[in-house]
Design an enzyme around this catalytic site. Sequence first.
Site, PDB file in Angstrom:
ATOM      1  N   GLY A  58      -6.475  -6.910  -9.361  1.00 20.62           N
ATOM      2  CA  GLY A  58      -7.265  -5.820  -9.947  1.00 20.62           C
ATOM      3  C   GLY A  58      -8.729  -5.772  -9.558  1.00 20.62           C
ATOM      4  NE  ARG A  91      12.845   1.305  -4.988  1.00 20.38           N
ATOM      5  CZ  ARG A  91      11.769   0.538  -4.751  1.00 20.38           C
ATOM      6  NH1 ARG A  91      10.593   0.915  -5.143  1.00 20.38           N
ATOM      7  NH2 ARG A  91      11.890  -0.605  -4.130  1.00 20.38           N
ATOM      8  CG  MET A 135       1.166  -4.603  -4.247  1.00 20.35           C
ATOM      9  SD  MET A 135       0.241  -3.717  -2.944  1.00 20.35           S
ATOM     10  CE  MET A 135       0.809  -4.600  -1.504  1.00 20.35           C
ATOM     11  CG  ASN A 143      -2.499   3.710  -1.881  1.00 18.79           C
ATOM     12  OD1 ASN A 143      -2.677   2.820  -2.712  1.00 18.79           O
ATOM     13  ND2 ASN A 143      -1.975   3.467  -0.686  1.00 18.79           N
ATOM     14  CG  HIS A 169      -3.116   1.090   3.564  1.00 23.71           C
ATOM     15  ND1 HIS A 169      -1.995   0.429   3.128  1.00 23.71           N
ATOM     16  CD2 HIS A 169      -3.206   0.845   4.891  1.00 23.71           C
ATOM     17  CE1 HIS A 169      -1.414  -0.177   4.156  1.00 23.71           C
ATOM     18  NE2 HIS A 169      -2.137   0.059   5.233  1.00 23.71           N
ATOM     19  CG  ASP A 203       0.680   2.839   3.392  1.00 14.91           C
ATOM     20  OD1 ASP A 203       0.292   3.045   2.234  1.00 14.91           O
ATOM     21  OD2 ASP A 203       1.196   1.768   3.752  1.00 14.91           O
ATOM     22  CD  GLN A 251     -18.101  -2.424   3.583  1.00 16.59           C
ATOM     23  OE1 GLN A 251     -18.373  -1.230   3.440  1.00 16.59           O
ATOM     24  NE2 GLN A 251     -19.007  -3.374   3.471  1.00 16.59           N
TER      25      GLN A 251
HETATM   26  C1  GAR Z   1      -6.271  -4.330  -1.841  1.00 18.18           C
HETATM   27  O1  GAR Z   1      -6.699  -4.916  -0.661  1.00 18.18           O
HETATM   28  C2  GAR Z   1      -5.626  -2.992  -1.561  1.00 18.18           C
HETATM   29  O2  GAR Z   1      -6.213  -2.287  -0.505  1.00 18.18           O
HETATM   30  C3  GAR Z   1      -4.226  -3.425  -1.188  1.00 18.18           C
HETATM   31  O3  GAR Z   1      -3.921  -4.448  -2.087  1.00 18.18           O
HETATM   32  C4  GAR Z   1      -5.132  -5.117  -2.460  1.00 18.18           C
HETATM   33  C5  GAR Z   1      -5.198  -5.117  -3.963  1.00 18.18           C
HETATM   34  O4  GAR Z   1      -6.248  -5.919  -4.400  1.00 18.18           O
HETATM   35  N1  GAR Z   1      -3.299  -2.339  -1.293  1.00 18.18           N
HETATM   36  C6  GAR Z   1      -2.234  -2.224  -0.515  1.00 18.18           C
HETATM   37  O5  GAR Z   1      -1.951  -3.026   0.345  1.00 18.18           O
HETATM   38  C7  GAR Z   1      -1.402  -1.010  -0.781  1.00 18.18           C
HETATM   39  N2  GAR Z   1      -0.533  -0.747   0.304  1.00 18.18           N
HETATM   40  P1  GAR Z   1      -6.812  -5.785  -5.864  1.00 18.18           P
HETATM   41  O6  GAR Z   1      -5.632  -5.942  -6.824  1.00 18.18           O
HETATM   42  O7  GAR Z   1      -7.783  -6.919  -5.984  1.00 18.18           O
HETATM   43  O8  GAR Z   1      -7.460  -4.433  -6.005  1.00 18.18           O
END
Ligand code: GAR
Length: 205
Positions: free
Chosen positions: A15, A69, A94, A111, A113, A149, A177
């Site tokens: 998070g 789902r 995820m 989203n 990515h 994506d 970033q």
């Molecule tokens: C982040 O790096 C986000 O960009 C990636 O998961 C991480 C979550 O981190 N998302 C994906 O890969 C989605 N396809 P967080 O829980 O610390 O925000």
Amino acid sequence: MYSKKRIAVLISGRGSNLKSLIAACKDPSYPAEIEVVISNNPDAGGLDIARHERIHTHVIDHQPFGNDRKAHERQIDATLQAHNVSTVCLAGYMRLLTPFLISNWKGKMLNIHPSLLPLFPGLHTHRKALKAGMKVHGCTVHLVTEEVDAGPILGQAVIPILPNDTEETLADRLLEQEHLLYPRVLKNFIEQESPNPTIDALING
Ligand code: GAR
């Protein structure tokens, strides 16, 4: 002051992007407030971040739903509707979404990515960027569409790949970033969506 848009954040893990959105929303001039955080993972660290901020949280574990789902997403959708949110931000959520949830939130679901889409969709994006010999890497905030994506790009941030970078160092520098990009893109998205912010400001005092 015009009223803030109510948003939902969907998470599965630690998070940190949620945390950056929470921080942005604390600014009175920021156009959004986080109404609810939903996690499919009961152990997601982001749930504690949200609870600490006294934001409504819902755990909607996918496991009891097995392969259904859509039934899982029906519960997510009902929760989003019950909280009357206008925008949904996936932040490290995820699970692949089905057309059911995607079409219900078409044009309203963002989203983040960790790659410069359309390069490197899916998982292990830092590994893929290193393996491809990229000199730059980055992150993307995009609208969610049925193709994974691949929705319209709303914003991107770019970092150099340094000679000694590993997956971990790259992920760490990129995450910084991500934390800047997501709040900035969400703000632009909401402000452009508002048909006439001046009138909103007048109506809401
Ligand atoms: C982040 O790096 C986000 O960009 C990636 O998961 C991480 C979550 O981190 N998302 C994906 O890969 C989605 N396809 P967080 O829980 O610390 O925000």
